[in-house]
Design a protein around this motif. Structure first.
Motif, PDB file in Angstrom:
ATOM      1  N   UNK A   1     117.927   9.448  20.813  1.00  0.00           N
ATOM      2  CA  UNK A   1     119.144   8.635  20.849  1.00  0.00           C
ATOM      3  C   UNK A   1     119.317   7.993  22.227  1.00  0.00           C
ATOM      4  N   UNK A   2     119.769   6.719  22.225  1.00  0.00           N
ATOM      5  CA  UNK A   2     120.032   6.011  23.479  1.00  0.00           C
ATOM      6  C   UNK A   2     121.480   6.154  23.922  1.00  0.00           C
ATOM      7  N   UNK A   3     122.325   6.719  23.057  1.00  0.00           N
ATOM      8  CA  UNK A   3     123.756   6.772  23.370  1.00  0.00           C
ATOM      9  C   UNK A   3     124.315   8.195  23.444  1.00  0.00           C
ATOM     10  N   UNK A   4     123.705   9.138  22.714  1.00  0.00           N
ATOM     11  CA  UNK A   4     124.242  10.498  22.691  1.00  0.00           C
ATOM     12  C   UNK A   4     123.690  11.327  23.841  1.00  0.00           C
ATOM     13  N   UNK A   5     124.547  12.142  24.433  1.00  0.00           N
ATOM     14  CA  UNK A   5     124.068  13.111  25.413  1.00  0.00           C
ATOM     15  C   UNK A   5     123.352  14.245  24.677  1.00  0.00           C
ATOM     16  N   UNK A   6     122.621  15.025  25.408  1.00  0.00           N
ATOM     17  CA  UNK A   6     121.940  16.171  24.795  1.00  0.00           C
ATOM     18  C   UNK A   6     122.953  17.078  24.117  1.00  0.00           C
ATOM     19  N   UNK A   7     124.092  17.281  24.763  1.00  0.00           N
ATOM     20  CA  UNK A   7     125.135  18.153  24.198  1.00  0.00           C
ATOM     21  C   UNK A   7     125.677  17.589  22.894  1.00  0.00           C
ATOM     22  N   UNK A   8     125.938  16.295  22.848  1.00  0.00           N
ATOM     23  CA  UNK A   8     126.453  15.667  21.629  1.00  0.00           C
ATOM     24  C   UNK A   8     125.427  15.706  20.507  1.00  0.00           C
ATOM     25  N   UNK A   9     124.184  15.433  20.837  1.00  0.00           N
ATOM     26  CA  UNK A   9     123.108  15.472  19.842  1.00  0.00           C
ATOM     27  C   UNK A   9     122.933  16.871  19.274  1.00  0.00           C
ATOM     28  N   UNK A  10     123.028  17.873  20.131  1.00  0.00           N
ATOM     29  CA  UNK A  10     122.791  19.247  19.712  1.00  0.00           C
ATOM     30  C   UNK A  10     123.947  19.811  18.893  1.00  0.00           C
ATOM     31  N   UNK A  11     125.151  19.280  19.087  1.00  0.00           N
ATOM     32  CA  UNK A  11     126.355  19.871  18.491  1.00  0.00           C
ATOM     33  C   UNK A  11     126.359  19.846  16.970  1.00  0.00           C
ATOM     34  N   UNK A  12     125.586  18.959  16.350  1.00  0.00           N
ATOM     35  CA  UNK A  12     125.579  18.856  14.886  1.00  0.00           C
ATOM     36  C   UNK A  12     124.557  19.784  14.232  1.00  0.00           C
ATOM     37  N   UNK A  13     123.758  20.482  15.032  1.00  0.00           N
ATOM     38  CA  UNK A  13     122.680  21.302  14.483  1.00  0.00           C
ATOM     39  C   UNK A  13     123.130  22.733  14.214  1.00  0.00           C
ATOM     40  N   UNK A  14     122.299  23.480  13.502  1.00  0.00           N
ATOM     41  CA  UNK A  14     122.628  24.849  13.122  1.00  0.00           C
ATOM     42  C   UNK A  14     122.630  25.778  14.332  1.00  0.00           C
TER      43      UNK A  14
END
Length: 432
Positions: A395-408
């Motif tokens: 992703x070019x817009x999401x931070x690592x934290x935001x990207x990770x937050x949707x995962x199990x």
């Protein structure tokens, strides 16, 4: 590996030289082994019939199931019937799964009470008895494999793995290596140490009983006693462990197996239990080189990198390791105190409001998820999670934290452990 096994044998001799309580010893081949005394409650991870059928169906329909025969150096596949020299043994396995024929009923799909089994080898008799012991799971297994081309051959393949493990377990002080060691590690994580040792004892009893058997009825009785001793819940885990190990996951090495293990029932719970009670991350069981039993102790031979952080942070030789959880981070700090000088508390799965809401505070604020890290490393990790890393997240817009937050939970935990290692080695990070 020869040196590692020699160390393991020596360690077994030392363990057996005196009376020790049940527990785990993690041996990396260098330094003192890490000793873990699991909680007396012997927590196990429950796998019900529905979860068992779902996981087994997924593996059967999506993954090829190769298995190296213990008699010939060739692979048996569910897609073809195998070689003629092994058809007799496969036929015995098919018949044992069909149970014992009723009075006056003689069929190729069940064992006749009139058959004389005295001429069978000890391994054949053990296999038949073990197959008969799985009668309580027959309906669930049948549902899982009903859409395959050769359901009975699938059963034969899995039965082969069960037999291979049971033969090793029947030894006075068994040492499991390679695939059998991985199966043992999975059993330890899902069942707990005490139940694992019960399965080992039951395997010895089954071997002795099947060796003495001279009729189908006696083999059936041996299988029934084994089934009663271990119970259907244990049998489900046993079958799943063998299935995942003999599946395609093992042929691709530890990394491929780790991907398949995420399909195990109750994966997040098993990950936590494995780390606290066995000192081994569930995704790392493919790195286990050997598992040995001496008395009431279990020795696991594995690389130091595969040992769970909760075990690495424990006091060697005397610590009782178990998960303690709290409803808040402040509650954890009141119980455990401040981090050591120069260190800070770090959540492997982050304590974001979203994570707390999805997984519950006890899953976030516990002694297995919260660890101590050097202040500098902790600061670099926080900066990394707040940054955009397109090569990692896509992703070019999401931070690592935001990207990770949707995962199990399991995926976040695996990533969190990987991030600690790679940020520490400066493979990942924020470069300015």
């Amino acid at each position: 590996m020869a040196i590692r096994l020699a160390v393991l044998v020596l360690l077994l001799a030392l363990v057996g030289a005196c009376t020790t309580p049940r527990g785990i010893r993690l041996d990396t081949g260098s330094g003192a082994p890490v000793r873990i005394l699991p909680p007396s409650s012997n927590k196990s991870v429950e796998v019900d019939a529905e979860a068992f059928e779902e996981a087994l169906t997924q593996w059967v329909l999506e993954i090829p199931l190769p298995l190296r025969s213990s008699r010939q150096q060739w692979l048996v596949h569910a897609s073809y019937p195998g070689r003629t020299q092994d058809l007799r043994w496969q036929n015995l396995m098919r018949k044992s799964f069909g149970g014992i024929c009723g009075a006056g009923q003689r069929s190729g799909n069940c064992l006749s009470l009139l058959d004389d089994v005295a001429g069978l080898s000890e391994e054949d008799k053990l296999g038949v008895a073990l197959g008969l012991s799985l009668a309580p799971l027959k309906e669930s297994i049948s549902k899982a494999v009903e859409d395959t081309l050769a359901p009975q051959l699938f059963y034969t393949i899995i039965a082969t793995g069960l037999i291979t493990w049971a033969v090793l377990a029947a030894n006075p002080e068994p040492v499991f290596t390679k695939a059998a060691a991985v199966i043992s590690a999975l059993l330890l994580i899902y069942l707990g140490v005490e139940t694992f040792l019960t399965v080992v004892d039951a395997s010895r009893e089954l071997k002795r009983a099947s060796d003495r058997a001279t009729t189908s009825g006696e083999l059936g009785e041996a299988g029934r006693l084994f089934a009663n001793r271990v119970g259907p819940e244990v049998a489900r885990v046993f079958v799943l462990a063998v299935t995942v190990v003999v599946s395609h996951g093992l042929t691709g090495g530890a990394t491929s197996l780790a991907g398949q293990l995420q399909k195990m029932p109750a994966f997040p719970e098993a990950s936590l239990v494995g780390a606290s009670q066995v000192g081994l991350e569930l995704v790392n069981v493919g790195q286990v080189g050997a598992v040995a039993v001496a008395g009431r102790s279990v020795v696991i031979c594995l690389p130091s990198t595969a040992i769970a952080m909760v075990a690495r942070n424990a006091t060697l030789g005397s610590s009782t390791v178990g998960i303690r959880s709290w409803g808040s981070f402040s509650g954890l700090k009141r119980a455990l105190g401040s981090a050591e000088e120069g260190k800070q508390w770090h959540h492997v799965v982050e304590q974001t409001p979203g994570n707390v809401g999805r997984f519950g505070p006890e899953s976030i604020h516990n002694s297995e998820n919260v660890i101590q890290l050097e202040q500098g490393l902790h600061k670099r990790l926080s900066g990394f999670y707040s940054s955009i890393q397109q090569e990692i997240t896509g992703s070019r817009s999401l931070t690592v934290r935001q990207w990770l937050s949707t995962q199990s939970y399991g995926s976040q935990r695996d990533f969190g452990l990987q991030a600690i290692e790679k940020v520490q080695k400066r493979i990942w990070g924020v470069w300015r």
